[in-house]
Design a protein around this motif. Structure first.
Motif, PDB file in Angstrom:
ATOM      1  N   TRP A  26      75.901  25.935 -35.974  1.00  0.00           N
ATOM      2  CA  TRP A  26      76.875  25.325 -36.265  1.00  0.00           C
ATOM      3  C   TRP A  26      78.027  26.359 -36.939  1.00  0.00           C
ATOM      4  CZ3 TRP A  26      79.945  25.942 -40.999  1.00  0.00           C
ATOM      5  CH2 TRP A  26      79.181  26.545 -41.961  1.00  0.00           C
ATOM      6  N   ASN A  27      79.736  27.016 -36.407  1.00  0.00           N
ATOM      7  CA  ASN A  27      79.985  28.790 -36.460  1.00  0.00           C
ATOM      8  C   ASN A  27      82.202  27.739 -37.297  1.00  0.00           C
ATOM      9  OD1 ASN A  27      81.837  28.288 -34.662  1.00  0.00           O
ATOM     10  ND2 ASN A  27      80.581  29.947 -33.583  1.00  0.00           N
ATOM     11  N   ALA A  28      82.511  28.394 -38.078  1.00  0.00           N
ATOM     12  CA  ALA A  28      84.062  28.037 -37.891  1.00  0.00           C
ATOM     13  C   ALA A  28      84.842  29.755 -38.616  1.00  0.00           C
ATOM     14  CB  ALA A  28      83.850  27.311 -39.662  1.00  0.00           C
ATOM     15  N   HIS A  29      85.334  29.576 -37.382  1.00  0.00           N
ATOM     16  CA  HIS A  29      86.619  30.726 -37.722  1.00  0.00           C
ATOM     17  C   HIS A  29      87.434  30.570 -37.574  1.00  0.00           C
ATOM     18  CE1 HIS A  29      83.182  32.893 -36.822  1.00  0.00           C
ATOM     19  NE2 HIS A  29      83.090  32.655 -35.901  1.00  0.00           N
ATOM     20  N   PHE A  68      86.304  25.023 -34.951  1.00  0.00           N
ATOM     21  CA  PHE A  68      84.663  24.728 -35.670  1.00  0.00           C
ATOM     22  C   PHE A  68      84.734  24.345 -34.246  1.00  0.00           C
ATOM     23  CE2 PHE A  68      88.375  23.280 -38.379  1.00  0.00           C
ATOM     24  CZ  PHE A  68      87.502  23.416 -39.746  1.00  0.00           C
ATOM     25  N   GLY A  69      82.624  24.296 -34.161  1.00  0.00           N
ATOM     26  CA  GLY A  69      82.010  24.568 -33.479  1.00  0.00           C
ATOM     27  C   GLY A  69      80.536  23.586 -33.494  1.00  0.00           C
ATOM     28  N   VAL A  70      80.465  23.599 -33.089  1.00  0.00           N
ATOM     29  CA  VAL A  70      78.923  22.252 -33.313  1.00  0.00           C
ATOM     30  C   VAL A  70      78.180  22.362 -31.799  1.00  0.00           C
ATOM     31  CG1 VAL A  70      80.190  20.385 -33.352  1.00  0.00           C
ATOM     32  CG2 VAL A  70      77.611  20.200 -34.896  1.00  0.00           C
ATOM     33  N   ARG A  71      76.934  22.507 -32.536  1.00  0.00           N
ATOM     34  CA  ARG A  71      75.574  22.266 -31.218  1.00  0.00           C
ATOM     35  C   ARG A  71      74.815  21.023 -31.547  1.00  0.00           C
ATOM     36  NH1 ARG A  71      73.920  26.339 -27.884  1.00  0.00           N
ATOM     37  NH2 ARG A  71      74.137  27.784 -30.065  1.00  0.00           N
ATOM     38  N   PRO A  72      75.659  19.712 -30.551  1.00  0.00           N
ATOM     39  CA  PRO A  72      75.096  18.442 -30.603  1.00  0.00           C
ATOM     40  C   PRO A  72      73.915  17.974 -30.216  1.00  0.00           C
ATOM     41  CG  PRO A  72      76.972  18.859 -29.473  1.00  0.00           C
ATOM     42  CD  PRO A  72      76.886  19.656 -29.618  1.00  0.00           C
ATOM     43  N   TRP A  73      73.346  18.566 -29.307  1.00  0.00           N
ATOM     44  CA  TRP A  73      72.128  18.953 -28.653  1.00  0.00           C
ATOM     45  C   TRP A  73      72.612  20.321 -27.951  1.00  0.00           C
ATOM     46  CZ3 TRP A  73      76.009  15.499 -26.430  1.00  0.00           C
ATOM     47  CH2 TRP A  73      76.320  16.280 -25.958  1.00  0.00           C
ATOM     48  N   THR A  74      70.729  20.171 -27.808  1.00  0.00           N
ATOM     49  CA  THR A  74      70.149  21.803 -27.081  1.00  0.00           C
ATOM     50  C   THR A  74      71.395  21.860 -25.979  1.00  0.00           C
ATOM     51  OG1 THR A  74      67.516  21.392 -27.073  1.00  0.00           O
ATOM     52  CG2 THR A  74      68.676  23.093 -25.811  1.00  0.00           C
ATOM     53  N   GLY A  75      71.680  22.977 -25.334  1.00  0.00           N
ATOM     54  CA  GLY A  75      72.669  23.029 -24.294  1.00  0.00           C
ATOM     55  C   GLY A  75      74.064  23.102 -24.365  1.00  0.00           C
ATOM     56  N   ALA A  76      74.705  22.117 -25.454  1.00  0.00           N
ATOM     57  CA  ALA A  76      75.936  21.849 -25.598  1.00  0.00           C
ATOM     58  C   ALA A  76      76.153  22.794 -26.845  1.00  0.00           C
ATOM     59  CB  ALA A  76      75.382  20.225 -25.460  1.00  0.00           C
ATOM     60  N   GLU A  77      77.676  22.836 -26.284  1.00  0.00           N
ATOM     61  CA  GLU A  77      78.935  23.331 -27.147  1.00  0.00           C
ATOM     62  C   GLU A  77      80.147  22.045 -27.588  1.00  0.00           C
ATOM     63  OE1 GLU A  77      79.121  27.421 -27.280  1.00  0.00           O
ATOM     64  OE2 GLU A  77      77.512  26.900 -25.272  1.00  0.00           O
ATOM     65  N   PRO A 133      72.818  37.698 -24.941  1.00  0.00           N
ATOM     66  CA  PRO A 133      72.747  37.188 -25.644  1.00  0.00           C
ATOM     67  C   PRO A 133      74.215  36.832 -26.453  1.00  0.00           C
ATOM     68  CG  PRO A 133      72.797  39.770 -26.049  1.00  0.00           C
ATOM     69  CD  PRO A 133      72.078  39.065 -24.630  1.00  0.00           C
ATOM     70  N   VAL A 134      74.500  36.144 -27.044  1.00  0.00           N
ATOM     71  CA  VAL A 134      75.835  35.288 -27.391  1.00  0.00           C
ATOM     72  C   VAL A 134      75.747  35.812 -28.587  1.00  0.00           C
ATOM     73  CG1 VAL A 134      77.542  34.123 -26.917  1.00  0.00           C
ATOM     74  CG2 VAL A 134      75.939  34.554 -25.156  1.00  0.00           C
ATOM     75  N   ASP A 135      77.563  36.883 -29.267  1.00  0.00           N
ATOM     76  CA  ASP A 135      77.864  36.760 -30.574  1.00  0.00           C
ATOM     77  C   ASP A 135      78.374  35.177 -31.068  1.00  0.00           C
ATOM     78  OD1 ASP A 135      76.169  38.930 -30.258  1.00  0.00           O
ATOM     79  OD2 ASP A 135      78.619  39.477 -29.142  1.00  0.00           O
ATOM     80  N   SER A 136      78.207  35.241 -32.101  1.00  0.00           N
ATOM     81  CA  SER A 136      79.547  33.882 -32.618  1.00  0.00           C
ATOM     82  C   SER A 136      81.192  34.421 -32.525  1.00  0.00           C
ATOM     83  CB  SER A 136      79.027  34.013 -33.724  1.00  0.00           C
ATOM     84  OG  SER A 136      80.067  32.668 -34.761  1.00  0.00           O
ATOM     85  N   ASP A 137      81.490  33.615 -32.909  1.00  0.00           N
ATOM     86  CA  ASP A 137      82.743  34.009 -32.718  1.00  0.00           C
ATOM     87  C   ASP A 137      83.484  32.529 -32.395  1.00  0.00           C
ATOM     88  OD1 ASP A 137      85.448  35.451 -32.338  1.00  0.00           O
ATOM     89  OD2 ASP A 137      84.697  36.654 -30.098  1.00  0.00           O
ATOM     90  N   MET A 138      85.009  32.598 -32.255  1.00  0.00           N
ATOM     91  CA  MET A 138      85.881  31.489 -32.398  1.00  0.00           C
ATOM     92  C   MET A 138      86.253  30.789 -30.813  1.00  0.00           C
ATOM     93  SD  MET A 138      89.835  32.624 -33.482  1.00  0.00           S
ATOM     94  CE  MET A 138      90.096  31.324 -33.932  1.00  0.00           C
ATOM     95  N   ASN A 139      85.239  29.559 -30.733  1.00  0.00           N
ATOM     96  CA  ASN A 139      85.194  28.768 -29.657  1.00  0.00           C
ATOM     97  C   ASN A 139      83.739  29.230 -29.102  1.00  0.00           C
ATOM     98  OD1 ASN A 139      87.192  26.792 -29.733  1.00  0.00           O
ATOM     99  ND2 ASN A 139      88.644  28.946 -29.559  1.00  0.00           N
ATOM    100  N   GLN A 140      82.648  29.565 -29.397  1.00  0.00           N
ATOM    101  CA  GLN A 140      81.091  30.477 -28.909  1.00  0.00           C
ATOM    102  C   GLN A 140      80.236  30.594 -30.438  1.00  0.00           C
ATOM    103  OE1 GLN A 140      81.349  33.696 -26.635  1.00  0.00           O
ATOM    104  NE2 GLN A 140      81.123  35.078 -28.093  1.00  0.00           N
ATOM    105  N   LEU A 141      79.445  29.677 -29.926  1.00  0.00           N
ATOM    106  CA  LEU A 141      77.866  29.927 -30.887  1.00  0.00           C
ATOM    107  C   LEU A 141      77.092  31.170 -30.988  1.00  0.00           C
ATOM    108  CD1 LEU A 141      77.925  26.189 -31.311  1.00  0.00           C
ATOM    109  CD2 LEU A 141      78.412  27.410 -33.071  1.00  0.00           C
ATOM    110  N   ALA A 142      76.920  31.445 -31.937  1.00  0.00           N
ATOM    111  CA  ALA A 142      75.437  32.510 -30.644  1.00  0.00           C
ATOM    112  C   ALA A 142      74.103  32.394 -30.728  1.00  0.00           C
ATOM    113  CB  ALA A 142      75.636  33.281 -32.403  1.00  0.00           C
ATOM    114  N   GLY A 143      73.423  32.966 -29.165  1.00  0.00           N
ATOM    115  CA  GLY A 143      72.852  31.913 -29.219  1.00  0.00           C
ATOM    116  C   GLY A 143      72.496  32.608 -27.225  1.00  0.00           C
ATOM    117  N   SER A 144      71.783  32.769 -27.071  1.00  0.00           N
ATOM    118  CA  SER A 144      71.471  33.137 -25.869  1.00  0.00           C
ATOM    119  C   SER A 144      71.574  32.614 -24.111  1.00  0.00           C
ATOM    120  CB  SER A 144      69.840  33.980 -25.734  1.00  0.00           C
ATOM    121  OG  SER A 144      69.262  33.214 -25.711  1.00  0.00           O
TER     122      SER A 144
END
Length: 426
Positions: A26-29, A68-77, A133-144
């Motif tokens: 999850w993240n918050a910006h 505000f972002g959260v990953r409810p399951w693998t592959g989802a945001e 790679p994907v960086d943490s940002d507004m409306n973007q969860l870090a990951g790959s």
């Protein structure tokens, strides 16, 4: 009103070496942007009901957004963005094809307005290929993400979050301010009066190539706030093909976009035939509007980049959701001057169809322009900004715009608009 964000660029433009990154749960910006603008008095042979006022004016806009972002399951945001705005538009947001402040909304007022800007789900199916790679940002969860993948985005968002993501001219909060520089000027994209909509887009990424298509809700009435929920009857469709390349060792991207809007719209020719002065509001019927756009952004050296856009729509019916522009060409460049400072310079040439010119010359009034007469000349805009980095999370920008033939009228102007922008994001 143009709600744009760079949160989607990382998924599509990352050119880094393959790397795996742990998924952020999850993240918050937050972001806040204040823009103040002023113009001196200018020469005008006459002024009509939807003309830019020829006397000195000031205007401002303020926006603050939490993401505000959260990953409810693998592959989802899943994301939700509450937002607050207030502002005062110069001349009541009239008198220009390319409006001077991309943060200005059609519903702006001097009292703060709170609302939900976004609520959407993004599902990514990673198929194969290198990990990016994907960086943490507004409306973007870090990951790959995988270089070969399919992405579905659905919900409440801005069409420009996904389409026409030019890396040098896309975000009025940190780049150019003019409406004709934050998106294709002739793209009458589906959006309410705040710049948001509901809909879905499907994207396919394969290495250097990407193809995306989306359908979104149009406003129930031209440039209105309520959306028409009959998305299978009235809608805005767009398709975009994107290709990343290297030119003399420097990365760049080419995008080709086509769109089609379907709604009850008034035709300029029908209005001219019906009454004098003509009024598109009296001749609305089921119609389609089509158009296309070509976009390029290209790194030139380690600290410099250039961009160009060209767009056109059929120009037969009223502006429904964006700007009173039917042909647009823009070019520009940015330079990292020192540290986090950026210099940007751009030029725009906007035009109207012959049907729209005849409508305005006969005394017709549009959503944003109309002086009762018209000495038609293409609207020409030059904009430059200097952005000064204030630490890691804030920047102060000085902006200047010179507009010849405002609202396509050679009998008025030119107009100079000076601006200051303060933007912070964490």
């Amino acid at each position: 009103m143009f709600r744009c964000s760079l949160f989607y660029l990382a998924a599509g433009l990352t050119l880094a070496a393959p790397i795996a990154r742990a998924d952020e749960a999850w993240n918050a910006h937050v972001q806040a942007t204040y823009v103040w603008q002023a113009k001196p008095a200018f020469d005008a042979a006459y002024t009509g009901p939807a003309s830019l006022a020829p006397w000195r004016e000031t205007g401002y806009s303020f926006s603050a957004t939490a993401a505000f972002g959260v990953r409810p399951w693998t592959g989802a945001e899943l994301y939700v963005d509450p937002e607050v705005v207030q502002g005062k538009a110069m001349s009541g947001l009239h008198g220009l094809g390319g409006m001077t402040n991309g943060e200005e909304q059609k519903t702006s007022g001097t009292s703060p307005t709170f609302y939900r800007a976004r609520l959407f789900l993004r599902e990514t199916w990673n198929l194969s290929g290198d990990s990016q790679p994907v960086d943490s940002d507004m409306n973007q969860l870090a990951g790959s993400v995988a270089s070969l993948r399919v992405v579905l985005t659905a919900g409440n968002l801005a069409a420009s979050d996904i389409f026409d993501a030019n890396s040098q001219a896309h975000d009025a909060r940190s780049q150019f301010l003019d409406w004709a520089l934050v998106a294709h000027g002739a793209w009458d994209f589906a959006a309410d009066a705040r710049g948001y909509t509901w809909g879905a887009a499907l994207e396919y990424y394969d290495g250097d190539w990407a193809v995306r298509a989306g359908r979104f809700m149009l406003p129930a009435e031209s440039n209105g706030l309520p959306l028409d929920t009959r998305i299978f009857k009235h809608y805005g469709d767009q398709v975009e093909v994107e290709h990343h390349h290297a030119w003399f060792g420097q990365p760049g991207t080419v995008r080709v976009l086509a769109f089609r809007d379907r709604a009850r719209m008034g035709s300029f020719r029908d209005a001219l035939a019906a009454a004098a002065p003509p009024d598109v509001g009296t001749v609305r019927r089921e119609r389609s509007k089509t158009g296309f756009g070509l976009s390029l952004d290209q790194a030139v050296a380690g600290r410099a980049a250039m961009f160009a856009r060209a767009s056109r729509n059929d120009g037969q019916s009223e502006t429904y959701a964006f700007a009173e522009i039917e042909r647009s060409l823009s070019v520009g460049a940015t330079l990292q001057v020192r540290g986090a400072d950026t210099l940007g310079i751009a030029a725009v040439r906007n035009g109207l169809s012959q049907a729209h010119r005849d409508y305005l010359a006969a005394g017709g009034i549009g959503a944003f322009i109309g002086g009762g007469r018209l000495d038609y000349h293409p609207e020409q805009i030059a904009e430059t900004y200097y952005k000064i980095g204030l630490g890691r999370y804030a920047a102060l920008s000085l902006d200047w715009q010179h507009i010849a033939n405002p609202a396509y009228n050679g009998a008025r102007g030119p107009v100079n608009v000076a601006g200051v922008r303060l933007h912070g994001q964490y």
